[in-house]
Motif scaffolding. Structure first.
Motif, short mmCIF file in Angstrom:
data_model
loop_
_atom_site.label_atom_id
_atom_site.label_comp_id
_atom_site.label_asym_id
_atom_site.label_seq_id
_atom_site.Cartn_x
_atom_site.Cartn_y
_atom_site.Cartn_z
N ASN A 263 3.39 16.63 -39.15
CA ASN A 263 4.84 16.50 -39.19
C ASN A 263 5.41 17.47 -40.21
O ASN A 263 4.73 17.84 -41.16
CB ASN A 263 5.24 15.08 -39.62
N CYS A 264 6.67 17.85 -40.00
CA CYS A 264 7.38 18.58 -41.04
C CYS A 264 8.22 17.55 -41.78
O CYS A 264 9.03 16.86 -41.18
CB CYS A 264 8.27 19.66 -40.45
N ALA A 265 7.97 17.41 -43.08
CA ALA A 265 8.63 16.35 -43.85
C ALA A 265 9.85 16.85 -44.62
O ALA A 265 10.27 16.21 -45.58
CB ALA A 265 7.61 15.68 -44.78
N GLN A 266 10.37 18.01 -44.24
CA GLN A 266 11.64 18.47 -44.81
C GLN A 266 12.53 18.85 -43.65
O GLN A 266 12.11 19.63 -42.78
CB GLN A 266 11.45 19.71 -45.71
N LEU A 267 13.74 18.33 -43.63
CA LEU A 267 14.67 18.68 -42.56
C LEU A 267 14.95 20.18 -42.66
O LEU A 267 15.54 20.65 -43.63
CB LEU A 267 15.96 17.87 -42.73
N CYS A 268 14.45 20.96 -41.66
CA CYS A 268 14.44 22.42 -41.83
C CYS A 268 15.31 23.16 -40.82
O CYS A 268 15.31 24.38 -40.78
CB CYS A 268 12.99 22.92 -41.76
N GLY A 269 16.04 22.43 -39.99
CA GLY A 269 16.91 23.10 -39.02
C GLY A 269 16.96 22.33 -37.71
O GLY A 269 16.40 21.24 -37.62
N ILE B 2 12.43 25.98 -46.56
CA ILE B 2 11.43 25.03 -47.07
C ILE B 2 11.06 24.05 -45.96
O ILE B 2 11.92 23.40 -45.36
CB ILE B 2 11.95 24.28 -48.31
N HIS B 3 9.76 24.00 -45.65
CA HIS B 3 9.22 23.00 -44.73
C HIS B 3 8.30 22.11 -45.55
O HIS B 3 8.11 22.33 -46.75
CB HIS B 3 8.42 23.67 -43.61
N SER B 4 7.71 21.13 -44.90
CA SER B 4 6.74 20.31 -45.61
C SER B 4 5.63 19.89 -44.66
O SER B 4 5.89 19.27 -43.63
CB SER B 4 7.41 19.08 -46.23
N GLY C 69 15.50 22.67 -34.88
CA GLY C 69 14.25 22.41 -34.16
C GLY C 69 13.23 21.66 -34.99
O GLY C 69 12.05 21.61 -34.64
N HIS C 70 13.67 21.09 -36.11
CA HIS C 70 12.80 20.39 -37.06
C HIS C 70 11.79 19.46 -36.36
O HIS C 70 10.61 19.48 -36.66
CB HIS C 70 13.70 19.61 -38.02
N SER C 71 12.30 18.66 -35.39
CA SER C 71 11.43 17.66 -34.76
C SER C 71 10.31 18.30 -33.96
O SER C 71 9.25 17.70 -33.79
CB SER C 71 12.25 16.73 -33.88
N SER C 72 10.52 19.54 -33.46
CA SER C 72 9.47 20.15 -32.64
C SER C 72 8.27 20.57 -33.48
O SER C 72 7.22 20.89 -32.96
CB SER C 72 10.02 21.32 -31.82
N MET C 73 8.42 20.57 -34.81
CA MET C 73 7.27 20.89 -35.66
C MET C 73 6.24 19.77 -35.62
O MET C 73 5.11 19.94 -36.05
CB MET C 73 7.72 21.16 -37.10
N ALA C 74 6.65 18.63 -35.06
CA ALA C 74 5.70 17.51 -34.90
C ALA C 74 4.75 17.75 -33.74
O ALA C 74 3.89 16.92 -33.45
CB ALA C 74 6.47 16.21 -34.70
CU CU Z 1 10.00 22.40 -40.79
#
Ligand code: CU
Length: 262
Positions: A219-225, A184-186, A227-232
């Protein structure tokens, strides 16, 4: 009230706003802050009142009846009324706009598909014809990871935006259907005041109308792993219609076609 709202927005340091419905989202946030501010002051005044009125000196003996006045009932009713106005007058219409009032064909919306994955946004464009080619899970293979039906003529001009860069024209509604490939991402674009979870197996549409030319962060608003921050790193480029047409034409020239998804 409008001026006071603008001032509050500055005090709160609200982020850049670049969508049509975003003003209403901000207003709701601002009015909720006003209510919370009033409650904060009210409770502090009440606390001071209690310290003064019910201290040991003025009440050496406990009173078993307590307060006889009805002020608290009236205040309670007023707070409930304000909350009701915020809910029915602001929150419910915003929700209705988000889930119900989608732009129709007459509004000439830009339609996109986004498939989130660890850790990127795959952005699909329907190409100049504005229609996506068919997709089917049974067609997924190592060299067709998205399961595109390559015999569908509608898919011939479809293309994927590189590096999660989205281009959209200003002042035209955008409808994005969001899903996820893994966890789940956001999908969150603060400037557009939109957030939608990307859930594997579910396709959820969201819509907004950008009002300001510029580049905005996704931004990805769900902590997804890890590399979460790189989705920004994802960006929405809001272009003038002319710039958008140029960008789209460049994509069409570069081949496009379902083949480019490989
Ligand atoms: Cu994500």
């Amino acid at each position: 009230m409008e001026k006071l709202a603008d001032l509050t927005s500055k005090i709160l340091g609200m982020p850049v706003l670049a969508s049509k419905h975003g003003g209403d989202v901000d207003k709701l946030i601002i009015y909720v802050h006003w209510l919370m501010g009033a409650l904060f002051i009210g409770w502090i005044l009440y606390f001071i009142l209690v310290l003064v009125k019910f201290n040991r000196k003025s009440n050496p003996k406990a009173d078993y009846v307590g307060i006889r006045g009805h002020a608290s009932n009236y205040i309670e009713a007023i707070v409930a009324l304000v909350e009701g106005v915020l809910l029915i007058g602001f929150a419910v219409p915003l929700w209705a706009h988000a889930v119900d009032r989608f732009p129709t064909a007459e509004d000439h919306p830009i339609k996109l598909k986004i498939v989130a994955q660890q850790f990127a946004w795959n952005v699909f464009y329907p190409g100049p014809d504005g229609e996506f080619g068919a997709q089917d899970m049974s067609l997924i293979t190592a060299d067709n990871p998205w399961g595109f039906d390559k015999s569908d003529p509608k898919g011939k001009d479809d293309f994927i935006a590189p590096e999660g860069d989205i281009h959209v024209p200003v002042d035209r509604p955008v409808i994005i259907t969001i899903t996820s490939k893994d966890v789940i991402h956001s999908f969150k674009v603060i400037a557009m005041r939109v957030t939608q979870d990307a859930i594997p197996g579910v396709r959820i549409p969201l819509h907004f109308t950008p009002t300001k030319v510029g580049v905005y962060q996704i931004n990805c608003a769900q902590l997804c792993g890890v590399g979460h921050s790189s989705m920004a790193n994802g960006r929405i480029h809001v272009d003038t219609q002319a710039d958008y047409d140029k960008w789209l034409a460049g994509k069409a020239k570069s081949g496009g076609g379902a083949q480019s998804f490989e």
